[in-house]
Design a protein around this motif. Structure first.
Motif, PDB file in Angstrom:
ATOM      1  N   ILE A 186       0.836  -1.195   0.000  1.00  0.00           N
ATOM      2  CA  ILE A 186       0.000   0.000   0.000  1.00  0.00           C
ATOM      3  C   ILE A 186       0.872   1.248   0.000  1.00  0.00           C
ATOM      4  O   ILE A 186       0.541   2.261  -0.624  1.00  0.00           O
ATOM      5  CB  ILE A 186      -0.994   0.001   1.185  1.00  0.00           C
ATOM      6  N   GLN A 187       2.040   1.189   0.656  1.00  0.00           N
ATOM      7  CA  GLN A 187       2.944   2.342   0.646  1.00  0.00           C
ATOM      8  C   GLN A 187       3.424   2.635  -0.778  1.00  0.00           C
ATOM      9  O   GLN A 187       3.549   3.804  -1.172  1.00  0.00           O
ATOM     10  CB  GLN A 187       4.134   2.096   1.579  1.00  0.00           C
ATOM     11  N   HIS A 188       3.696   1.591  -1.548  1.00  0.00           N
ATOM     12  CA  HIS A 188       4.095   1.770  -2.945  1.00  0.00           C
ATOM     13  C   HIS A 188       2.966   2.419  -3.746  1.00  0.00           C
ATOM     14  O   HIS A 188       3.198   3.345  -4.539  1.00  0.00           O
ATOM     15  CB  HIS A 188       4.471   0.409  -3.545  1.00  0.00           C
ATOM     16  N   ILE A 189       1.736   1.962  -3.527  1.00  0.00           N
ATOM     17  CA  ILE A 189       0.600   2.509  -4.274  1.00  0.00           C
ATOM     18  C   ILE A 189       0.337   3.965  -3.866  1.00  0.00           C
ATOM     19  O   ILE A 189      -0.009   4.802  -4.703  1.00  0.00           O
ATOM     20  CB  ILE A 189      -0.663   1.655  -4.066  1.00  0.00           C
ATOM     21  N   ILE A 190       0.508   4.275  -2.583  1.00  0.00           N
ATOM     22  CA  ILE A 190       0.341   5.660  -2.134  1.00  0.00           C
ATOM     23  C   ILE A 190       1.387   6.551  -2.796  1.00  0.00           C
ATOM     24  O   ILE A 190       1.091   7.675  -3.227  1.00  0.00           O
ATOM     25  CB  ILE A 190       0.433   5.749  -0.599  1.00  0.00           C
ATOM     26  N   LEU A 191       2.626   6.070  -2.886  1.00  0.00           N
ATOM     27  CA  LEU A 191       3.682   6.817  -3.574  1.00  0.00           C
ATOM     28  C   LEU A 191       3.298   7.047  -5.036  1.00  0.00           C
ATOM     29  O   LEU A 191       3.461   8.156  -5.572  1.00  0.00           O
ATOM     30  CB  LEU A 191       5.001   6.062  -3.473  1.00  0.00           C
ATOM     31  N   ALA A 192       2.774   6.002  -5.681  1.00  0.00           N
ATOM     32  CA  ALA A 192       2.359   6.125  -7.082  1.00  0.00           C
ATOM     33  C   ALA A 192       1.222   7.131  -7.227  1.00  0.00           C
ATOM     34  O   ALA A 192       1.192   7.930  -8.174  1.00  0.00           O
ATOM     35  CB  ALA A 192       1.932   4.757  -7.616  1.00  0.00           C
ATOM     36  N   ARG A 193       0.285   7.118  -6.297  1.00  0.00           N
ATOM     37  CA  ARG A 193      -0.831   8.070  -6.347  1.00  0.00           C
ATOM     38  C   ARG A 193      -0.317   9.502  -6.181  1.00  0.00           C
ATOM     39  O   ARG A 193      -0.781  10.419  -6.876  1.00  0.00           O
ATOM     40  CB  ARG A 193      -1.843   7.741  -5.245  1.00  0.00           C
ATOM     41  N   CYS A 228      15.172   8.398   2.116  1.00  0.00           N
ATOM     42  CA  CYS A 228      13.759   8.628   2.408  1.00  0.00           C
ATOM     43  C   CYS A 228      13.114   7.369   2.975  1.00  0.00           C
ATOM     44  O   CYS A 228      13.553   6.255   2.708  1.00  0.00           O
ATOM     45  CB  CYS A 228      13.000   9.047   1.149  1.00  0.00           C
ATOM     46  N   HIS A 229      12.036   7.573   3.720  1.00  0.00           N
ATOM     47  CA  HIS A 229      11.245   6.470   4.263  1.00  0.00           C
ATOM     48  C   HIS A 229       9.770   6.845   4.165  1.00  0.00           C
ATOM     49  O   HIS A 229       9.355   7.891   4.677  1.00  0.00           O
ATOM     50  CB  HIS A 229      11.620   6.214   5.727  1.00  0.00           C
ATOM     51  N   LEU A 230       8.979   6.007   3.491  1.00  0.00           N
ATOM     52  CA  LEU A 230       7.531   6.208   3.410  1.00  0.00           C
ATOM     53  C   LEU A 230       6.888   5.248   4.400  1.00  0.00           C
ATOM     54  O   LEU A 230       6.997   4.035   4.260  1.00  0.00           O
ATOM     55  CB  LEU A 230       7.024   5.950   1.989  1.00  0.00           C
ATOM     56  N   THR A 231       6.224   5.799   5.403  1.00  0.00           N
ATOM     57  CA  THR A 231       5.756   4.960   6.497  1.00  0.00           C
ATOM     58  C   THR A 231       4.465   5.489   7.090  1.00  0.00           C
ATOM     59  O   THR A 231       3.902   6.490   6.632  1.00  0.00           O
ATOM     60  CB  THR A 231       6.852   4.850   7.584  1.00  0.00           C
ATOM     61  N   THR A 232       4.002   4.799   8.109  1.00  0.00           N
ATOM     62  CA  THR A 232       2.773   5.154   8.803  1.00  0.00           C
ATOM     63  C   THR A 232       3.043   5.159  10.304  1.00  0.00           C
ATOM     64  O   THR A 232       4.181   4.983  10.753  1.00  0.00           O
ATOM     65  CB  THR A 232       1.661   4.161   8.423  1.00  0.00           C
ATOM     66  N   ASN A 233       2.005   5.362  11.095  1.00  0.00           N
ATOM     67  CA  ASN A 233       2.175   5.445  12.547  1.00  0.00           C
ATOM     68  C   ASN A 233       2.343   4.071  13.197  1.00  0.00           C
ATOM     69  O   ASN A 233       1.826   3.091  12.677  1.00  0.00           O
ATOM     70  CB  ASN A 233       0.958   6.160  13.155  1.00  0.00           C
ATOM     71  N   PRO A 234       3.089   3.993  14.297  1.00  0.00           N
ATOM     72  CA  PRO A 234       3.663   5.114  15.057  1.00  0.00           C
ATOM     73  C   PRO A 234       4.999   5.615  14.522  1.00  0.00           C
ATOM     74  O   PRO A 234       5.535   6.598  15.029  1.00  0.00           O
ATOM     75  CB  PRO A 234       3.850   4.502  16.446  1.00  0.00           C
TER      76      PRO A 234
END
Length: 361
Positions: A186-193, A228-234
């Motif tokens: 999902i992180q990859h798809i969010i980056l693509a979006r 860079c790091h694409l991540t979510t919480n926490p």
């Protein structure tokens, strides 16, 4: 476990640390040691599953034996309802209430949704909890499951340690590495979006991705091993407090906690052949979500040690998410994935992705 991250030493030796540790730091280290032991145990469990679980699955055994089910989940606070169900044995309790019989639930923490898809395909995993993108991929690739519940929504962000990187445009065409869970996640798809929204090819940064689970990605960006790091919480909340990092805004502009992030998928075999078990699992996750939404302190008291956090931190982290059994934005995301080549077929209806009990869009 979820919410874990490696300790780091900032310009001082061990003796200096020993003299300067506060009570809070001692408490954190105690929790981290417990978490390390639990992680090692989970790794052993995963190894056992790979070696011996083929064919076990969820099935009615001969008279006198206990039914078994294998469930996989991943790292991060977004899995809090899953962890609560596991720790409080909600599935076991509800199944016994419905059938009068016992069930053995084996839980395995895995690194990615792709790993869980492989486990379900092989028959080693019956139920999986994962990001919505690999779940959509599995549904459209006929892995043999559908979504049976939403779990949570969490914000996402892209953090960098380089002042040269302020926008996605500074990354496009560069060799700078971006840590995220996995390609197709999902992180990859969010980056693509985010790339698509900014006017770039959604696949412009595919070759920049390096696969790392969330805690490892946080450590890598903090220590300079990746840019860079694409991540979510926490992890995102923790990285935002690190003065050596800054946020690249385009990702958080196209994704919010209101959208479905983590979902549960169930094999069609369980849905079709074991309705009591299917009902028990659905109701167990709903019970955990209701606990978080009605009594967040009690929920946090169950998860904080597993996450390696202090109780007050866990309450704050849980408060940053949205927990609901209803999906949001799943069909639109699936269409985006199909239109941009992440899946081969664009779904024509929401019902291709979910079982009949799931509400939302």
């Amino acid at each position: 476990g979820a919410g874990s991250f490696p300790d780091r030493v900032y310009g001082c030796n061990t003796k200096d640390l020993q003299r300067k540790k506060t009570k809070k730091e001692f408490e954190r280290e105690k929790m981290m040691r417990k978490k390390t032991i639990r992680r090692k145990m989970a790794a052993v469990t995963a190894a056992i599953l790979v070696g011996i679980l083929a064919g076990c699955g969820s099935q009615n055994q001969s008279s006198g034996s206990v039914e078994e089910i294998n469930i996989a989940y991943q790292y991060g606070l977004a899995y809090a309802p899953v962890v609560i169900s596991m720790e409080k044995e909600f599935i076991e309790q509800r199944y016994e209430e419905l059938t009068g019989e016992k069930i053995t639930v084996t839980w395995t923490q895995m690194n990615s949704g792709a790993d869980i898809n492989t486990g379900i395909t092989s028959g080693n995993i019956d139920i999986g909890f994962m990001g919505i993108a690999p779940a959509i991929t599995g549904c459209m690739n006929n892995v043999g499951y559908k979504i049976f519940t939403n779990v949570s929504g969490q914000e996402h962000g892209l953090m960098s340690n380089s002042e040269e990187i302020q926008t996605l445009g500074d990354l496009v065409g560069s060799g700078h590495q971006i840590a995220l869970v996995n390609t197709g996640s999902i992180q990859h798809i969010i980056l693509a979006r985010a790339l698509d929204h900014a006017g770039y090819d959604p696949h412009a940064l595919d070759s920049n991705i390096v696969a790392m689970k969330h805690p490892d990605g946080m450590n890598a960006v903090q220590t300079g091993n990746v840019k860079c790091h694409l991540t979510t919480n926490p992890y995102l909340l923790k990285e935002r407090t690190d003065s050596s990092l800054h946020e690249i805004p385009e990702v958080s502009e196209v994704w919010s906690k209101e959208e479905s992030f983590i979902v549960g998928v169930a094999s069609e075999k369980i849905h079709n052949e074991n309705p009591e078990l299917y009902q028990a699992i659905c109701e167990a996750i709903n019970q955990a979500i209701e606990l978080i939404n009605s009594d967040i302190e009690s929920a946090a008291s169950i998860t904080y040690e597993l996450d390696g956090n202090l109780l007050e931190e866990e309450i704050d982290y849980l408060s940053a998410g949205k927990y609901s059994v209803e999906t949001t934005g799943v069909f639109e995301l699936a269409k985006f994935m199909g239109e941009t080549g992440f899946i081969d077929t664009v779904p024509e209806a929401y019902e291709e992705l979910v079982f009949e009990n799931v509400s939302g869009n």
